[in-house]
Scaffold this active site. Structure first.
Site, PDB file in Angstrom:
ATOM      1  N   ASN A 140      26.635  63.996-125.377  1.00  0.00           N
ATOM      2  CA  ASN A 140      27.612  63.366-125.833  1.00  0.00           C
ATOM      3  C   ASN A 140      28.799  63.029-124.687  1.00  0.00           C
ATOM      4  O   ASN A 140      29.085  64.004-123.697  1.00  0.00           O
ATOM      5  CB  ASN A 140      28.063  63.945-126.979  1.00  0.00           C
ATOM      6  CG  ASN A 140      29.644  63.012-127.353  1.00  0.00           C
ATOM      7  OD1 ASN A 140      29.477  61.755-127.869  1.00  0.00           O
ATOM      8  ND2 ASN A 140      30.545  64.005-127.821  1.00  0.00           N
ATOM      9  N   HIS A 195      32.980  62.694-124.081  1.00  0.00           N
ATOM     10  CA  HIS A 195      34.230  62.758-124.675  1.00  0.00           C
ATOM     11  C   HIS A 195      35.383  62.777-123.664  1.00  0.00           C
ATOM     12  O   HIS A 195      35.472  63.262-122.433  1.00  0.00           O
ATOM     13  CB  HIS A 195      34.235  64.278-125.014  1.00  0.00           C
ATOM     14  CG  HIS A 195      35.342  64.638-125.981  1.00  0.00           C
ATOM     15  ND1 HIS A 195      35.546  64.278-127.494  1.00  0.00           N
ATOM     16  CD2 HIS A 195      36.729  65.296-125.802  1.00  0.00           C
ATOM     17  CE1 HIS A 195      36.703  64.768-128.000  1.00  0.00           C
ATOM     18  NE2 HIS A 195      37.299  65.127-126.885  1.00  0.00           N
ATOM     19  N   SER A 215      34.553  64.570-120.163  1.00  0.00           N
ATOM     20  CA  SER A 215      33.594  65.278-120.054  1.00  0.00           C
ATOM     21  C   SER A 215      32.207  64.828-120.777  1.00  0.00           C
ATOM     22  O   SER A 215      32.247  64.102-121.718  1.00  0.00           O
ATOM     23  CB  SER A 215      33.714  66.546-120.884  1.00  0.00           C
ATOM     24  OG  SER A 215      35.045  67.208-120.717  1.00  0.00           O
ATOM     25  N   ASP A 228      32.244  68.781-130.346  1.00  0.00           N
ATOM     26  CA  ASP A 228      32.386  68.954-129.037  1.00  0.00           C
ATOM     27  C   ASP A 228      32.287  70.223-128.289  1.00  0.00           C
ATOM     28  O   ASP A 228      33.110  70.351-127.471  1.00  0.00           O
ATOM     29  CB  ASP A 228      33.790  68.123-128.703  1.00  0.00           C
ATOM     30  CG  ASP A 228      33.862  66.824-129.252  1.00  0.00           C
ATOM     31  OD1 ASP A 228      32.994  65.851-129.206  1.00  0.00           O
ATOM     32  OD2 ASP A 228      34.944  66.419-129.896  1.00  0.00           O
TER      33      ASP A 228
HETATM   34  C1  GRF Z   1      34.664  56.684-125.798  1.00  0.00           C
HETATM   35  O1  GRF Z   1      36.198  56.956-125.318  1.00  0.00           O
HETATM   36  C2  GRF Z   1      33.976  58.052-125.665  1.00  0.00           C
HETATM   37  O2  GRF Z   1      34.408  58.958-125.025  1.00  0.00           O
HETATM   38  C3  GRF Z   1      34.180  58.604-127.379  1.00  0.00           C
HETATM   39  O3  GRF Z   1      34.398  57.168-127.998  1.00  0.00           O
HETATM   40  C4  GRF Z   1      34.719  56.139-127.259  1.00  0.00           C
HETATM   41  C5  GRF Z   1      33.681  55.024-127.191  1.00  0.00           C
HETATM   42  O4  GRF Z   1      33.931  54.080-126.822  1.00  0.00           O
HETATM   43  N1  GRF Z   1      33.119  59.658-127.616  1.00  0.00           N
HETATM   44  P1  GRF Z   1      32.821  52.790-126.455  1.00  0.00           P
HETATM   45  O5  GRF Z   1      32.416  52.603-128.165  1.00  0.00           O
HETATM   46  O6  GRF Z   1      31.876  53.241-125.818  1.00  0.00           O
HETATM   47  O7  GRF Z   1      33.501  51.674-126.224  1.00  0.00           O
END
Ligand code: GRF
Length: 197
Positions: free
Chosen positions: A115, A117, A144, A153
């Site tokens: 994932n 984050h 991260s 997370d």
């Molecule tokens: C990103 O900021 C990611 O870090 C978080 O959710 C957001 C997703 O954005 N987990 P996108 O849908 O990829 O534009």
């Protein structure tokens, strides 16, 4: 012969990280640490019917399954359906790209999952990381990529990158910088993760 790596991507919304990963990896031969890999994005799964990412996946020619979590009685039954669909794809790695669901332990134990984050974990876990990071006053901020377990997370960090925030940056500019860093770090982290599989 390059080693074939099959990936599934899960998302809930905008899908810009999903698009970046598809454009970077799909049907590409990529070398990493003197090994060669050939990547295939087998498909995407989205749990929100109005997500813009569905259009992105379609435009990129990648199968996208819509699996609205609202159609399921509880988390366990949604996760079981998701597990069944991803097993059909026979992937080596599951990539979460803005997938706004906590996954059960059974699901997490069934696949290798990573994932992204938008904070320097363990700081600012959860759905409001960008705002919390922006409002924190922290000078060093960042992004991260981590392995996914049942703790939100909470899995082991694969890669983190940071930058020094400019005091004059608005939330909008700050968010743009975070997202730009995400597009840089996620492909790098995917290569690092698959090298360890
Ligand atoms: C990103 O900021 C990611 O870090 C978080 O959710 C957001 C997703 O954005 N987990 P996108 O849908 O990829 O534009």
């Amino acid at each position: 012969m390059p080693r074939k790596i099959k990936i599934a991507i899960l998302f809930s919304g905008n899908g810009s990280n999903m698009q970046n990963i598809i454009e970077t990896f799909h049907q590409k031969k990529i070398a990493h640490e003197s090994k060669e890999y050939f990547f295939e994005i087998k498909g995407c799964v989205c749990n929100q019917k109005d997500a813009f990412g569905i259009t992105r996946a379609k435009n990129l020619g990648i199968p996208c399954l819509l699996l609205p979590h609202q159609d399921f009685a509880d988390r366990i039954s949604f996760d079981l359906a998701l597990e069944k669909e991803i097993k059909k794809m026979e992937v080596d790695l599951v990539v979460l790209a803005g997938f706004m669901r906590i996954l059960s332990k059974k699901f997490c134990d069934s696949f290798k999952i990573i994932n992204i984050h938008p904070s320097l974990l363990p700081k600012y876990k959860g759905a409001n990381a960008i705002i919390e990071s922006f409002e924190s006053g922290d000078r060093e901020v960042g992004v991260s990529v981590h392995w996914v377990n049942e703790e939100l997370d909470g899995g082991a960090i694969i890669l983190q990158k940071s930058f020094l925030r400019m005091p004059e940056d608005s939330l909008e500019v700050f968010s743009q910088k975070i997202h730009a860093l995400e597009y840089e770090i996620y492909p790098e982290a995917i290569k690092k993760a698959i090298a360890s599989l």
